[in-house]
Design a protein around this motif. Structure first.
Motif, mmCIF file in Angstrom:
data_model
loop_
_atom_site.group_PDB
_atom_site.id
_atom_site.type_symbol
_atom_site.label_atom_id
_atom_site.label_comp_id
_atom_site.label_asym_id
_atom_site.label_seq_id
_atom_site.Cartn_x
_atom_site.Cartn_y
_atom_site.Cartn_z
ATOM 1 N N SER A 55 0.810 -1.222 0.000
ATOM 2 C CA SER A 55 0.000 0.000 0.000
ATOM 3 C C SER A 55 0.843 1.273 0.000
ATOM 4 O O SER A 55 0.332 2.355 -0.289
ATOM 5 N N GLY A 56 2.118 1.168 0.363
ATOM 6 C CA GLY A 56 2.943 2.362 0.519
ATOM 7 C C GLY A 56 2.830 2.961 1.913
ATOM 8 O O GLY A 56 3.559 3.901 2.247
ATOM 9 N N LEU A 57 1.916 2.424 2.714
ATOM 10 C CA LEU A 57 1.763 2.858 4.097
ATOM 11 C C LEU A 57 2.586 1.952 5.010
ATOM 12 O O LEU A 57 2.983 0.854 4.633
ATOM 13 N N GLU A 58 2.813 2.412 6.222
ATOM 14 C CA GLU A 58 3.435 1.598 7.256
ATOM 15 C C GLU A 58 2.563 1.670 8.505
ATOM 16 O O GLU A 58 1.884 2.670 8.746
ATOM 17 N N TYR A 59 2.562 0.599 9.268
ATOM 18 C CA TYR A 59 1.836 0.612 10.529
ATOM 19 C C TYR A 59 2.830 0.459 11.676
ATOM 20 O O TYR A 59 3.931 -0.060 11.506
ATOM 21 N N PHE A 60 2.432 0.935 12.846
ATOM 22 C CA PHE A 60 3.326 0.859 13.991
ATOM 23 C C PHE A 60 2.529 0.575 15.264
ATOM 24 O O PHE A 60 1.364 0.936 15.386
ATOM 25 N N PHE A 61 3.211 -0.112 16.185
ATOM 26 C CA PHE A 61 2.679 -0.376 17.513
ATOM 27 C C PHE A 61 3.675 0.157 18.537
ATOM 28 O O PHE A 61 4.884 0.059 18.348
ATOM 29 N N GLU A 105 12.101 16.220 -3.365
ATOM 30 C CA GLU A 105 13.253 16.407 -4.246
ATOM 31 C C GLU A 105 14.502 16.793 -3.466
ATOM 32 O O GLU A 105 15.618 16.598 -3.952
ATOM 33 N N SER A 106 14.298 17.337 -2.290
ATOM 34 C CA SER A 106 15.442 17.645 -1.432
ATOM 35 C C SER A 106 15.719 16.430 -0.554
ATOM 36 O O SER A 106 15.211 15.341 -0.780
ATOM 37 N N ASP A 107 16.534 16.608 0.472
ATOM 38 C CA ASP A 107 16.840 15.516 1.398
ATOM 39 C C ASP A 107 15.722 15.290 2.409
ATOM 40 O O ASP A 107 15.773 14.343 3.196
ATOM 41 N N TRP A 108 14.714 16.148 2.417
ATOM 42 C CA TRP A 108 13.662 16.050 3.415
ATOM 43 C C TRP A 108 12.753 14.857 3.144
ATOM 44 O O TRP A 108 12.426 14.548 1.993
ATOM 45 N N VAL A 109 12.321 14.212 4.244
ATOM 46 C CA VAL A 109 11.292 13.176 4.188
ATOM 47 C C VAL A 109 10.167 13.617 5.119
ATOM 48 O O VAL A 109 10.405 13.925 6.296
ATOM 49 N N GLU A 121 12.052 14.579 8.468
ATOM 50 C CA GLU A 121 13.464 14.202 8.458
ATOM 51 C C GLU A 121 14.185 15.231 7.589
ATOM 52 O O GLU A 121 14.212 15.133 6.363
ATOM 53 N N MET A 122 14.762 16.236 8.234
ATOM 54 C CA MET A 122 15.382 17.341 7.518
ATOM 55 C C MET A 122 16.733 16.958 6.922
ATOM 56 O O MET A 122 17.228 17.628 6.018
ATOM 57 N N SER A 123 17.316 15.907 7.458
ATOM 58 C CA SER A 123 18.562 15.345 6.934
ATOM 59 C C SER A 123 18.640 13.909 7.431
ATOM 60 O O SER A 123 17.808 13.498 8.251
ATOM 61 N N PRO A 124 19.595 13.116 6.980
ATOM 62 C CA PRO A 124 19.698 11.745 7.492
ATOM 63 C C PRO A 124 19.968 11.665 8.991
ATOM 64 O O PRO A 124 19.833 10.587 9.582
ATOM 65 N N LEU A 129 6.878 10.330 2.782
ATOM 66 C CA LEU A 129 6.781 11.070 1.529
ATOM 67 C C LEU A 129 8.150 11.634 1.173
ATOM 68 O O LEU A 129 8.651 12.541 1.844
ATOM 69 N N GLU A 130 8.756 11.108 0.143
ATOM 70 C CA GLU A 130 10.053 11.597 -0.315
ATOM 71 C C GLU A 130 9.874 12.929 -1.044
ATOM 72 O O GLU A 130 8.856 13.173 -1.684
#
Length: 225
Positions: free
Chosen positions: A104-110, A151-155, A196-199, A148-149
């Motif tokens: 789906s492109g989604l992730e789930y978390f607990f 074009e910059s390094d941001w996620v 995520e502004m950088s790695p 969401l990726e």
């Protein structure tokens, strides 16, 4: 009696909202055996909380977080009794597991966490302790996120979670010869955004709310990993 009832409520909210806020372990990816750390700020109706955390990568999908901080509670109704509330410590431990949701492109978390806090009321004129409370909480949550990726390094990572916390609060007042324990649970939700502004640097904002009352909390944190 009004003071006692008010303090049971404040002790509950003091532990529940900060612990749910900070037990929301940051969702950035952390390699196995690596360590990250962060700082956070949370505000709610009853006051403000400052906190810090250390994250450790258990494996590629799981992290454990140790967090703690200080709560600053300000309540005009309690001040009317001639009391003051010193800075109140809290701490906790949480684990998060994140996994892709099929294709789906989604992730789930607990997430699951344990927290503890201490607070007291002192008399303004004498600095004598009027009452104190210790609280312990167990909380769990689950939700969805999307990476969401750009074009910059941001996620950009928007997420939403449902959570449940149960809090056990012990209130003591020698002056009124009272020692009582309250237990209560609350179902709530969290909506947030992590950048995520950088790695190695992530910024996170969350909004926590209850399905059973009007109580809310807003938190912002900065993580280095």
């Amino acid at each position: 009696m009004l003071l006692i009832q008010k303090w049971v409520y404040i002790a509950f909210m003091f532990v529940f909202l900060p612990v749910t806020a900070y037990s929301q372990v940051a969702l950035y990816e952390l390699d196995t055996g690596k360590t990250g750390f962060g700082f956070g700020f949370s505000t709610q109706d009853e006051g403000t909380t400052l906190g810090a955390s250390i994250d450790y990568g258990i494996d590629e999908r799981s992290k454990i977080s140790f967090h703690g901080g200080i709560g600053f509670i300000d309540d005009d109704e309690l001040k009317a009794f001639g009391g003051d509330i010193p800075p109140s410590p809290w701490g906790g431990i949480s684990i998060v597991h994140v996994k892709p949701l099929g294709r789906s492109g989604l992730e789930y978390f607990f997430q699951g966490g344990f927290g503890a806090g201490y607070a007291s009321v002192v008399e303004d004129s004498t600095n004598d302790r009027l009452a104190s409370s210790q609280a312990f909480s167990l909380s769990g949550s689950g939700g969805l996120l999307k990476r969401l990726e750009t074009e910059s390094d941001w996620v950009i990572i928007p997420f939403f979670a449902l959570s449940y916390a149960n809090v056990w609060t012990t209130l003591e007042s020698k002056q009124q010869a009272i020692e009582k324990t309250e237990s209560d649970g609350s179902l709530g939700g969290t909506a947030g955004l992590e950048l995520e502004m950088s790695p190695t640097v992530s910024l996170r904002g969350t909004f926590e709310f209850s399905f059973e009352s009007s109580d809310t909390a807003f938190s912002i944190g900065l993580n280095f990993h």
